[in-house]
Design a protein around this motif. Sequence first.
Motif, short mmCIF file in Angstrom:
data_model
loop_
_atom_site.label_atom_id
_atom_site.label_comp_id
_atom_site.label_asym_id
_atom_site.label_seq_id
_atom_site.Cartn_x
_atom_site.Cartn_y
_atom_site.Cartn_z
N ASN A 10 -8.97 31.72 -26.07
CA ASN A 10 -10.09 32.14 -25.22
C ASN A 10 -10.75 33.42 -25.71
O ASN A 10 -11.96 33.47 -25.93
CB ASN A 10 -9.61 32.29 -23.78
CG ASN A 10 -9.18 30.94 -23.24
OD1 ASN A 10 -9.81 29.93 -23.51
ND2 ASN A 10 -8.07 30.92 -22.51
N ASN A 33 -2.56 25.47 -32.93
CA ASN A 33 -3.02 24.33 -32.14
C ASN A 33 -3.81 23.40 -33.07
O ASN A 33 -4.94 23.70 -33.45
CB ASN A 33 -3.88 24.84 -30.97
CG ASN A 33 -4.43 23.73 -30.11
OD1 ASN A 33 -4.80 22.67 -30.60
ND2 ASN A 33 -4.50 23.99 -28.82
N ARG A 159 -12.77 41.84 -22.01
CA ARG A 159 -13.74 40.79 -21.65
C ARG A 159 -12.93 39.72 -20.93
O ARG A 159 -11.93 39.24 -21.48
CB ARG A 159 -14.44 40.20 -22.88
CG ARG A 159 -15.26 38.96 -22.55
CD ARG A 159 -16.18 38.51 -23.67
NE ARG A 159 -17.56 38.85 -23.37
CZ ARG A 159 -18.60 38.57 -24.16
NH1 ARG A 159 -18.41 37.99 -25.31
NH2 ARG A 159 -19.82 38.89 -23.79
N LYS A 210 -8.20 51.11 -19.47
CA LYS A 210 -8.46 49.67 -19.40
C LYS A 210 -7.26 48.93 -18.80
O LYS A 210 -7.39 48.18 -17.83
CB LYS A 210 -8.79 49.15 -20.81
CG LYS A 210 -9.33 47.73 -20.82
CD LYS A 210 -8.27 46.69 -21.01
CE LYS A 210 -8.76 45.30 -20.73
NZ LYS A 210 -7.84 44.25 -21.13
N1 LIG Z 1 -8.50 36.02 -21.96
C1 LIG Z 1 -8.79 37.27 -21.64
O1 LIG Z 1 -9.51 37.54 -20.66
C2 LIG Z 1 -8.29 38.41 -22.49
C3 LIG Z 1 -9.01 39.61 -22.51
C4 LIG Z 1 -8.54 40.69 -23.27
C5 LIG Z 1 -7.39 40.55 -24.01
N2 LIG Z 1 -6.70 39.35 -23.97
C6 LIG Z 1 -5.49 39.27 -24.78
O2 LIG Z 1 -5.77 38.43 -25.89
C7 LIG Z 1 -4.59 37.71 -26.26
C8 LIG Z 1 -4.88 36.23 -26.24
O3 LIG Z 1 -5.24 35.85 -24.93
P1 LIG Z 1 -6.06 34.52 -24.64
O4 LIG Z 1 -6.43 34.58 -23.20
O5 LIG Z 1 -7.11 34.32 -25.63
O6 LIG Z 1 -4.90 33.44 -24.82
P2 LIG Z 1 -5.02 31.95 -25.37
O7 LIG Z 1 -3.75 31.30 -25.01
O8 LIG Z 1 -6.30 31.35 -24.91
O9 LIG Z 1 -5.12 32.15 -26.96
C9 LIG Z 1 -4.04 32.43 -27.77
C10 LIG Z 1 -4.15 31.54 -29.01
O10 LIG Z 1 -3.14 31.95 -29.93
C11 LIG Z 1 -2.68 30.78 -30.56
N3 LIG Z 1 -1.38 31.02 -31.19
C12 LIG Z 1 -0.15 30.99 -30.64
N4 LIG Z 1 0.79 31.21 -31.59
C13 LIG Z 1 0.12 31.41 -32.76
C14 LIG Z 1 0.52 31.66 -34.09
N5 LIG Z 1 1.82 31.77 -34.42
N6 LIG Z 1 -0.44 31.78 -35.05
C15 LIG Z 1 -1.75 31.66 -34.72
N7 LIG Z 1 -2.18 31.41 -33.47
C16 LIG Z 1 -1.26 31.28 -32.50
C17 LIG Z 1 -2.64 29.74 -29.44
O11 LIG Z 1 -2.57 28.42 -29.95
C18 LIG Z 1 -3.93 30.06 -28.71
O12 LIG Z 1 -5.01 29.29 -29.22
C19 LIG Z 1 -3.50 38.16 -25.27
O13 LIG Z 1 -2.81 39.25 -25.81
C20 LIG Z 1 -4.32 38.64 -24.07
O14 LIG Z 1 -3.63 39.58 -23.30
C21 LIG Z 1 -7.12 38.29 -23.24
#
Ligand SMILES: NC(=O)c1ccc[n+]([C@@H]2O[C@H](COP(=O)([O-])OP(=O)(O)OC[C@H]3O[C@@H](n4cnc5c(N)ncnc54)[C@H](O)[C@@H]3O)[C@@H](O)[C@H]2O)c1
Length: 385
Positions: A10, A33, A159, A210
């Motif tokens: 995401n 994935n 975000r 944050k």
């Molecule tokens: N979604 C939000 O609102 C948001 C905002 C700020 C920060 N974050 C941070 O960003 C990070 C990701 O969050 P997200 O919401 O995008 O999660 P998500 O689950 O949507 O995305 C994580 C991705 O990482 C991939 N992944 C897992 N293991 C992996 C590996 N070994 N190699 C490569 N890719 C791998 C997964 O398949 C997935 O597509 C987290 O640390 C979260 O705290 C999220």
Amino acid sequence: MKAVHFGAGNIGRGFIGLLLSQAGYEVIFSDVNDTLVELLQERKTYTVRLANEAQETFTVSGVTAINGKNLEDVAEAVAQADLVTTAVGVNILKHIAGGIAKGIERRIASGAAPLHIIACENAIGGSTQLKEHVYALLSEELRAKAETVVAFPDAAVDRIVPIQHNEDPLEVTVEPFYEWVVDESQMLEGFTRIAGVHYVKTLEPYIERKLFTVNTGHCSAAYLGYLQGYATIQEAMANPQIASLVRHVMHETGSILIKKHDFELAQHEIYIDKILQRFTNPYLIDDVARVGRSPIRKLSLNDRLVRPAMQGYELGMTPSYLTMVMAAALLFKDPADPEAVQIQSDLHELGLAGTITKYTTIGEDHPIHLLIRTHYEQFKQTVAS
Ligand SMILES: NC(=O)c1ccc[n+]([C@@H]2O[C@H](COP(=O)([O-])OP(=O)(O)OC[C@H]3O[C@@H](n4cnc5c(N)ncnc54)[C@H](O)[C@@H]3O)[C@@H](O)[C@H]2O)c1
Ligand SMILES: O=P(O)(O)OC[C@@H](O)[C@@H](O)[C@H](O)[C@H](O)CO
């Protein structure tokens, strides 16, 4: 310029990939994935939609992907990259360290240009944690060389990007607001700045502001919402009692942040108000399960609940609301969340006091421990089943 971004999820597609592409980078996602990887390889483009009235869309093109399970491909991509970023989850950083370490080894052998590796995770010192995982895999000689040609500047990213329920698996809807702050004191000389990133000399005030406002408030809405049976943050925040408690939690961390970092009260109030509006964005549907996910991580010493509570305590404050949320986190029983399941099993095996200490590391005789226990017992008598 080539950027390798770990995690095409995401925030990876909805924020980092979009911003890097707009900044002129060709983005290569690394993900485990298979479906996401294949679709990105096939289409080389995806859409980001803003969650506002206009529903403005952005086409991100010129992207591709590699499969993170293929260590050789990952190492080669890192060896060829001008920038490496991650958004995989802080607990996954150790799993991507192998490919990065191999890539660094190749860069050093070929005399490649200096490299910045920026972890965009919700954690204090995310890039520093990644560096430790990577360095643990390098020889002493390579570590010494890496010190001069590879840097891991810490960052704060903001975000809100919920779990997506779109017909197109690559499309991602994001809130309009974004902020990406990077610690320039940890960067190598002469680094090309990324357009859209805010560089600061000291990151701590930014990451703590944050994490302890957006993320503390967010998980408060999730855990309190869960206890009342709500499925989304928007539904939870529509309950005036929950909205008021979330504001109280944010004021509690606000007092700590203002004291510790000398923030201006009026400015911080505006910051809190803006975040509360973001939580109620009617164009987003954000699941309580996503925002409350990984309660063990969220209850850990350096995360959004325990760290501000301990800092507040050291400043002579009583973190009543933070401890209330910690108690609610212990009652987050999402059966699909392995960490929530583990906590419930520990509560059964170790009891309440032992479970609190296991995850927060706070000793049983500490006043904060007592506050968590008291809130927990109150919740048990009122809302929790
Ligand atoms: N979604 C939000 O609102 C948001 C905002 C700020 C920060 N974050 C941070 O960003 C990070 C990701 O969050 P997200 O919401 O995008 O999660 P998500 O689950 O949507 O995305 C994580 C991705 O990482 C991939 N992944 C897992 N293991 C992996 C590996 N070994 N190699 C490569 N890719 C791998 C997964 O398949 C997935 O597509 C987290 O640390 C979260 O705290 C999220
Ligand atoms: O990603 P987590 O699990 O650390 O926290 C869940 C949400 O609070 C988080 O993803 C926010 O949406 C994000 O941090 C906003 O910038």
